[in-house]
Design an enzyme around this catalytic site. Structure first.
Site, PDB file in Angstrom:
ATOM      1  CG  HIS A 141      40.883  32.338  46.681  1.00  0.00           C
ATOM      2  ND1 HIS A 141      41.036  31.276  47.549  1.00  0.00           N
ATOM      3  CD2 HIS A 141      40.237  31.835  45.599  1.00  0.00           C
ATOM      4  CE1 HIS A 141      40.505  30.185  47.019  1.00  0.00           C
ATOM      5  NE2 HIS A 141      40.015  30.493  45.839  1.00  0.00           N
ATOM      6  CG  ASP A 142      42.845  37.496  44.846  1.00  0.00           C
ATOM      7  OD1 ASP A 142      42.736  37.687  43.637  1.00  0.00           O
ATOM      8  OD2 ASP A 142      43.528  36.571  45.332  1.00  0.00           O
TER       9      ASP A 142
ATOM     10  CG  ASP B 157      46.215  36.835  38.988  1.00  0.00           C
ATOM     11  OD1 ASP B 157      45.672  37.282  40.035  1.00  0.00           O
ATOM     12  OD2 ASP B 157      46.199  35.619  38.679  1.00  0.00           O
TER      13      ASP B 157
ATOM     14  CG  ASP C  95      42.882  39.038  41.015  1.00  0.00           C
ATOM     15  OD1 ASP C  95      42.321  37.966  40.678  1.00  0.00           O
ATOM     16  OD2 ASP C  95      44.084  39.106  41.303  1.00  0.00           O
TER      17      ASP C  95
ATOM     18  CB  VAL D 236      45.752  39.125  45.298  1.00  0.00           C
ATOM     19  CG1 VAL D 236      45.627  39.653  46.730  1.00  0.00           C
ATOM     20  CG2 VAL D 236      45.517  40.231  44.275  1.00  0.00           C
TER      21      VAL D 236
HETATM   22  O1  RIB Z   1      44.134  30.220  44.235  1.00  0.00           O
HETATM   23  C1  RIB Z   1      43.429  31.430  44.197  1.00  0.00           C
HETATM   24  C2  RIB Z   1      44.225  32.512  43.544  1.00  0.00           C
HETATM   25  O2  RIB Z   1      44.458  32.189  42.182  1.00  0.00           O
HETATM   26  C3  RIB Z   1      43.490  33.861  43.514  1.00  0.00           C
HETATM   27  O3  RIB Z   1      44.424  34.903  43.578  1.00  0.00           O
HETATM   28  C4  RIB Z   1      42.824  33.872  42.163  1.00  0.00           C
HETATM   29  O4  RIB Z   1      42.622  35.189  41.655  1.00  0.00           O
HETATM   30  C5  RIB Z   1      43.853  33.163  41.338  1.00  0.00           C
HETATM   31  O5  RIB Z   1      44.822  34.114  40.945  1.00  0.00           O
HETATM   32 CA    CA Z   2      44.397  36.706  41.923  1.00  0.00          CA
END
Ligand code: RIB
Ligand code: CA
Length: 317
Positions: free
Chosen positions: A243-244, A15, A20, A129
């Site tokens: 995160h991703d 997304d 990402d 992701v």
């Molecule tokens: O909580 C983090 C996630 O939420 C990640 O994938 C970020 O890109 C958002 O989509």
């Molecule tokens: Ca994401």
């Protein structure tokens, strides 16, 4: 990598927002991976923007990877974006030339089903992701989909606190029904949640370590992370977690992670609990574990992998 080693064939479901974009860079540059395609869902921003961001990144990197447009909203609830973090465009910071190549005509969900059903069982790794709407639709439309995957690596959830409510992490909270469908699908799940990802946050010192890297990936990193750092510090009060990219790092080298098999359910009710990943850490539910739940990551090997992916594009002529 030894010459005969087989590349891990992956599809990335995004997304596209800031982290990402880094996941795309890592997935497209690592010689141990073959990025077959990218599917896009709404999430950080509306689908029109997450799709445009994905096309912009793939074009800027000079990738010949097909991009597929997917679900424009969660299964039941309305879309709630993360605009305050990722900005009006969903990827504020970098400036891109208008994308020449658009999305493929096939819907993302159909691409997922067609690819997984056409390729040998266990030959496709799906890295998700964003909100799990595309994946849930594929699971519901194609009964064999979940079981044919080699692995379904998910950025989402948490064993402790949330990041969009006290209970829930953004990707799960954005579409809890889809997450519940996916977590009960029998797919070979790896849940990489906040317990892991918040151990690799992009501090100012780490930003400075990578920001000077030349080439398109270095530019995307420095321009996007400058925005991401500012917005995370402003709204979350801390440096942004990677995160991703953690999910791509698992696809390349799971040995840098700590994990355990647990039963995970998704709470779809409750004013304060909707979107929570309920992780049975002690086995008290007697439910069969359905996911590898990741607890931790070794930071330095992760940063080295990220740096190598950025530098890959500075060396490409
Ligand atoms: O909580 C983090 C996630 O939420 C990640 O994938 C970020 O890109 C958002 O989509
Ligand atoms: Ca994401």
């Amino acid at each position: 990598m030894t010459p005969h080693a087989v590349k891990k064939r992956i599809i990335l479901d995004v997304d596209t927002g800031h982290d990402d974009a880094l996941a795309i860079i890592m997935a497209a540059s690592d010689k141990r991976l073959e990025l077959l395609g990218i599917t896009v869902t709404a999430g950080n921003q509306i689908l029109e923007k997450t799709l445009k961001n994905t096309l912009n990144v793939t074009q800027a990197l000079g990738l010949n990877v097909p991009v597929y447009s997917g679900m424009h909203r969660p299964l039941l609830q309305d879309l709630a974006t993360a605009e305050r973090i990722h900005g009006e465009s969903g990827l504020d910071g970098p400036v891109f030339r208008p994308p020449v190549r658009g999305a493929e005509p096939l819907h993302a969900v159909q691409y997922l089903i067609d690819t997984v059903m056409k390729e040998p069982v266990g030959s496709i790794t799906l890295v998700a992701v964003g909100p799990l709407t595309n994946i849930a639709m594929a699971v519901r439309l194609c009964p064999d989909f979940a079981h044919r995957l080699s692995e379904l690596i998910i950025m989402g959830g948490s064993m402790t606190h949330g990041n969009v409510t006290p209970s829930a992490e953004f990707n799960i909270h954005a579409d809890p029904e889809s997450a519940s469908i996916v977590f009960s699908s029998g797919a070979p799940l790896v849940m990489i949640g906040l317990d892991c990802t918040t151990r690799v946050t992009l501090t100012d010192a780490l930003y400075d370590r990578f920001a000077g890297i030349s080439g398109p990936a270095g530019y995307i990193f420095s321009a996007s992370m400058a925005h991401y750092i500012r917005s995370c510090k402003q709204y979350i009060g801390e440096s942004p977690a990677m995160h991703d990219p953690c999910c791509v790092a698992w696809a390349v080298n799971p040995s840098i992670f700590t994990w355990k098999n647990h039963f995970v359910a998704i709470e779809c009710r409750g004013n304060y609990t909707r979107g929570r990943t309920i992780v049975d850490q002690t086995g008290v539910s007697s439910e069969k574990p359905n996911a590898k739940v990741v607890y931790a990551i070794q930071p330095e090997p992760f940063w080295e992998q990220l740096e190598a992916s950025l530098r890959h594009f500075s060396n490409v002529s």
